[in-house]
Design a protein around this motif. Structure first.
Motif, PDB file in Angstrom:
ATOM      1  N   PRO A 315       0.807  -1.226   0.000  1.00 27.04           N
ATOM      2  CA  PRO A 315       0.000   0.000   0.000  1.00 27.04           C
ATOM      3  C   PRO A 315       0.839   1.274   0.000  1.00 27.04           C
ATOM      4  O   PRO A 315       0.292   2.369  -0.161  1.00 27.04           O
ATOM      5  N   ASP A 316       2.152   1.162   0.178  1.00 27.40           N
ATOM      6  CA  ASP A 316       3.022   2.339   0.144  1.00 27.40           C
ATOM      7  C   ASP A 316       3.457   2.705  -1.265  1.00 27.40           C
ATOM      8  O   ASP A 316       4.224   3.649  -1.454  1.00 27.40           O
ATOM      9  N   LEU A 317       2.998   1.959  -2.261  1.00 30.32           N
ATOM     10  CA  LEU A 317       3.323   2.262  -3.651  1.00 30.32           C
ATOM     11  C   LEU A 317       2.414   3.378  -4.164  1.00 30.32           C
ATOM     12  O   LEU A 317       1.198   3.212  -4.248  1.00 30.32           O
ATOM     13  N   LEU A 318       3.002   4.524  -4.503  1.00 32.50           N
ATOM     14  CA  LEU A 318       2.237   5.654  -5.039  1.00 32.50           C
ATOM     15  C   LEU A 318       2.053   5.563  -6.539  1.00 32.50           C
ATOM     16  O   LEU A 318       1.038   6.015  -7.069  1.00 32.50           O
ATOM     17  N   ALA A 319       3.049   5.029  -7.234  1.00 34.04           N
ATOM     18  CA  ALA A 319       2.980   4.975  -8.688  1.00 34.04           C
ATOM     19  C   ALA A 319       4.035   4.010  -9.206  1.00 34.04           C
ATOM     20  O   ALA A 319       4.983   3.659  -8.496  1.00 34.04           O
ATOM     21  N   GLN A 320       3.852   3.618 -10.455  1.00 34.97           N
ATOM     22  CA  GLN A 320       4.798   2.723 -11.105  1.00 34.97           C
ATOM     23  C   GLN A 320       5.072   3.243 -12.502  1.00 34.97           C
ATOM     24  O   GLN A 320       4.157   3.703 -13.203  1.00 34.97           O
ATOM     25  N   GLU A 321       6.337   3.179 -12.909  1.00 29.30           N
ATOM     26  CA  GLU A 321       6.752   3.686 -14.216  1.00 29.30           C
ATOM     27  C   GLU A 321       7.386   2.566 -15.028  1.00 29.30           C
ATOM     28  O   GLU A 321       7.897   1.595 -14.485  1.00 29.30           O
ATOM     29  N   GLY A 322       7.392   2.746 -16.353  1.00 28.59           N
ATOM     30  CA  GLY A 322       8.025   1.762 -17.222  1.00 28.59           C
ATOM     31  C   GLY A 322       7.011   0.941 -17.982  1.00 28.59           C
ATOM     32  O   GLY A 322       5.898   1.387 -18.255  1.00 28.59           O
ATOM     33  N   ALA A 323       7.420  -0.297 -18.334  1.00 27.26           N
ATOM     34  CA  ALA A 323       6.573  -1.245 -19.083  1.00 27.26           C
ATOM     35  C   ALA A 323       6.145  -0.678 -20.432  1.00 27.26           C
ATOM     36  O   ALA A 323       5.048  -0.952 -20.903  1.00 27.26           O
ATOM     37  N   PHE A 324       7.014   0.112 -21.067  1.00 30.11           N
ATOM     38  CA  PHE A 324       6.671   0.682 -22.366  1.00 30.11           C
ATOM     39  C   PHE A 324       6.780  -0.349 -23.487  1.00 30.11           C
ATOM     40  O   PHE A 324       6.095  -0.223 -24.502  1.00 30.11           O
ATOM     41  N   GLY A 325       7.646  -1.346 -23.306  1.00 36.28           N
ATOM     42  CA  GLY A 325       7.753  -2.403 -24.296  1.00 36.28           C
ATOM     43  C   GLY A 325       7.850  -1.858 -25.704  1.00 36.28           C
ATOM     44  O   GLY A 325       8.601  -0.913 -25.995  1.00 36.28           O
ATOM     45  N   THR A 326       7.063  -2.420 -26.615  1.00 37.16           N
ATOM     46  CA  THR A 326       7.143  -2.007 -28.013  1.00 37.16           C
ATOM     47  C   THR A 326       6.332  -0.744 -28.327  1.00 37.16           C
ATOM     48  O   THR A 326       6.219  -0.355 -29.492  1.00 37.16           O
ATOM     49  N   PHE A 327       5.770  -0.090 -27.318  1.00 35.95           N
ATOM     50  CA  PHE A 327       5.302   1.277 -27.534  1.00 35.95           C
ATOM     51  C   PHE A 327       6.492   2.191 -27.823  1.00 35.95           C
ATOM     52  O   PHE A 327       6.373   3.160 -28.570  1.00 35.95           O
ATOM     53  N   LEU A 328       7.644   1.881 -27.218  1.00 36.31           N
ATOM     54  CA  LEU A 328       8.858   2.677 -27.407  1.00 36.31           C
ATOM     55  C   LEU A 328       9.911   1.939 -28.229  1.00 36.31           C
ATOM     56  O   LEU A 328      10.541   2.526 -29.106  1.00 36.31           O
ATOM     57  N   LEU A 329      10.110   0.645 -27.964  1.00 36.90           N
ATOM     58  CA  LEU A 329      11.152  -0.125 -28.626  1.00 36.90           C
ATOM     59  C   LEU A 329      10.683  -0.633 -29.989  1.00 36.90           C
ATOM     60  O   LEU A 329       9.525  -1.011 -30.151  1.00 36.90           O
ATOM     61  N   GLU A 330      11.597  -0.664 -30.949  1.00 36.06           N
ATOM     62  CA  GLU A 330      11.262  -1.253 -32.244  1.00 36.06           C
ATOM     63  C   GLU A 330      10.924  -2.736 -32.086  1.00 36.06           C
ATOM     64  O   GLU A 330      10.100  -3.276 -32.821  1.00 36.06           O
ATOM     65  N   TYR A 331      11.565  -3.394 -31.143  1.00 37.07           N
ATOM     66  CA  TYR A 331      11.245  -4.777 -30.794  1.00 37.07           C
ATOM     67  C   TYR A 331      11.760  -5.027 -29.393  1.00 37.07           C
ATOM     68  O   TYR A 331      12.600  -4.285 -28.871  1.00 37.07           O
ATOM     69  N   ASP A 332      11.256  -6.062 -28.752  1.00 35.04           N
ATOM     70  CA  ASP A 332      11.667  -6.405 -27.396  1.00 35.04           C
ATOM     71  C   ASP A 332      12.459  -7.704 -27.440  1.00 35.04           C
ATOM     72  O   ASP A 332      12.541  -8.371 -28.474  1.00 35.04           O
ATOM     73  N   VAL A 333      13.019  -8.084 -26.294  1.00 38.62           N
ATOM     74  CA  VAL A 333      13.826  -9.304 -26.242  1.00 38.62           C
ATOM     75  C   VAL A 333      12.965 -10.552 -26.095  1.00 38.62           C
ATOM     76  O   VAL A 333      13.468 -11.665 -26.160  1.00 38.62           O
ATOM     77  N   CYS A 334      11.679 -10.367 -25.852  1.00 41.79           N
ATOM     78  CA  CYS A 334      10.791 -11.516 -25.743  1.00 41.79           C
ATOM     79  C   CYS A 334       9.481 -11.214 -26.444  1.00 41.79           C
ATOM     80  O   CYS A 334       9.140 -10.055 -26.696  1.00 41.79           O
ATOM     81  N   GLU A 335       8.776 -12.264 -26.775  1.00 41.73           N
ATOM     82  CA  GLU A 335       7.468 -12.146 -27.408  1.00 41.73           C
ATOM     83  C   GLU A 335       6.476 -13.024 -26.658  1.00 41.73           C
ATOM     84  O   GLU A 335       6.716 -14.229 -26.506  1.00 41.73           O
ATOM     85  N   PRO A 336       5.376 -12.441 -26.154  1.00 44.92           N
ATOM     86  CA  PRO A 336       4.999 -11.029 -26.297  1.00 44.92           C
ATOM     87  C   PRO A 336       5.800 -10.137 -25.348  1.00 44.92           C
ATOM     88  O   PRO A 336       6.328 -10.599 -24.339  1.00 44.92           O
ATOM     89  N   SER A 337       5.870  -8.868 -25.712  1.00 47.23           N
ATOM     90  CA  SER A 337       6.521  -7.884 -24.857  1.00 47.23           C
ATOM     91  C   SER A 337       5.688  -7.668 -23.597  1.00 47.23           C
ATOM     92  O   SER A 337       4.459  -7.615 -23.650  1.00 47.23           O
ATOM     93  N   LEU A 338       6.365  -7.558 -22.455  1.00 48.45           N
ATOM     94  CA  LEU A 338       5.693  -7.314 -21.174  1.00 48.45           C
ATOM     95  C   LEU A 338       5.456  -5.814 -21.056  1.00 48.45           C
ATOM     96  O   LEU A 338       6.394  -5.046 -20.807  1.00 48.45           O
ATOM     97  N   MET A 339       4.209  -5.368 -21.222  1.00 49.85           N
ATOM     98  CA  MET A 339       3.938  -3.941 -21.326  1.00 49.85           C
ATOM     99  C   MET A 339       2.513  -3.623 -20.880  1.00 49.85           C
ATOM    100  O   MET A 339       1.654  -4.500 -20.828  1.00 49.85           O
TER     101      MET A 339
END
Length: 368
Positions: A315-339
């Motif tokens: 409950p102390d988590l205010l926010a989380q950032e990241g998980a952009f996956g292939t929204f930002l990367l041309e491709y990811d290291v795994c399929e499906p991208s975790l995003m």
């Protein structure tokens, strides 16, 4: 487990768009990739060395690896020996947290696979539950690009936004006005990436943005704890500590009320998953809220590790950032991208492999 080989390479994946903030501009990943091999199993690790965060470069990571990889292969056979190695090399890891992060993640992934356990089970943690909700992050782009990206996030259902500041008051004020025009109820925080050496100038700029802020991240050059406390009191909002807290022992410098502070825990910056979990536990013990952050260009490997950290924040988590996956990367290291998906949500149940041994990522390809 017999750790037969550790190999290091660089990971460079093009971005679909350039991302810019006050400290850097990036158009591709600048990551380190580690593979840990035992018999027919391979564990994978990643980190993002950044000179302006921990003082590390790809060259310093290579030097750390050259100094220690042979000893690691000889000495690390299980979780206990991994923790023991960390305890006897604390100073080296403190100076090279991103270098260690990539190694540690690869070894944890391999240990999980070798023992038939998820990383959570290996660490005696509850299984991933989720869902996890992510923040929309807006870089210091042109007004047209900023507007288009903000509208895209809003159409996806995001309500939590982080805006990178430029230091130009008119430009920064305009960014926040654009968000208010979308929806005045949005929760907005700003990230200055250590723009100001002087607290007075920082207070003047931030106080004239024309909008109340949920929080301000790293407005001053790093580790000005007294100045940051003054700024928090003057603006009436908490300060998010990123470059100013890279290890649990730095929490002792935070004076005043716990709600003046928020600690941004990024796995690469903290020196791996185990040290990130230590920072989470120490922050929660002090009553200090948390953000689980990310570095621009992370692949699914660091995204996956951060899920463990976010769950530990509770409950102390205010926010989380990241998980952009292939929204930002041309491709990811795994399929499906975790995003993330609609509303910034990532539900582990939609990724069945996350319940398999190690980090549970189906690594497919990488570019070095």
């Amino acid at each position: 487990m017999r750790l037969e080989h550790l190999t290091l390479s660089e990971l460079r994946i093009p971005f679909k768009t350039t991302f810019r903030h006050a400290s850097a501009e990036r158009s591709e990943t600048a990551s380190v990739w580690i593979e840990a091999q035992s018999e027919h199993l391979v564990g994978y690790g990643e980190s993002c060395p950044r000179p302006y965060v921990t003082g590390e470069t790809t060259e310093s990571v290579r030097a750390f690896f050259a100094n220690h990889h042979e000893a690691l292969c000889r000495e690390v056979v299980d979780l206990e020996s991994l923790r023991g190695w960390m305890a006897t090399h604390t100073a080296a890891i403190d100076s090279n947290p991103a270098a260690w992060c990539a190694v540690e993640l690869a070894v944890l992934d391999l240990l999980g696979k070798s023992t038939g356990q998820t990383v959570e089970s290996l660490l005696s943690l509850p299984p991933l539950a989720g869902p996890f909700r992510y923040t929309a992050v807006l870089g210091d782009s042109s007004e047209s690009a900023f507007t288009a990206t903000a509208h895209g996030y809003r159409r996806m259902g995001f309500t939590d936004f982080k805006v990178k500041l430029s230091g130009d008051l008119q430009r920064d004020t305009r960014k926040l006005a654009i968000l208010d025009g979308l929806d005045s109820r949005l929760r907005v925080r700003v990230d200055a990436n250590n723009l100001w050496p002087d607290v007075g100038n920082a207070i003047a700029h931030l106080g004239n943005l024309g909008r109340s802020l949920a929080a301000v991240e790293e407005p001053l050059t790093a580790r000005q704890y007294d100045g940051l406390a003054r700024l928090s009191a003057a603006l009436g909002c908490p300060v998010i500590l990123d470059e100013s807290v890279v290890a649990a022992n730095q929490l002792r410098f935070l004076q005043g009320a716990p709600d003046q502070w928020v600690v941004n825990v990024r796995v690469s910056k903290m020196g791996g998953l185990l040290r990130a979990l230590e920072v989470v536990a120490a922050s929660r013990a002090r009553g200090i809220p948390l953000i689980v952050g990310a570095q621009v260009g992370e692949t699914s490997v660091l995204t996956r590790a951060a899920l463990t950290v976010a769950q530990a924040a509770g409950p102390d988590l205010l926010a989380q950032e990241g998980a952009f996956g292939t929204f930002l990367l041309e491709y990811d290291v795994c399929e499906p991208s975790l995003m993330f998906g609609a509303g910034g949500m990532l539900d582990p149940q939609t990724y069945p492999t996350l319940g398999t041994p190690g980090f549970g990522l189906p690594i497919k390809k990488r570019n070095t």
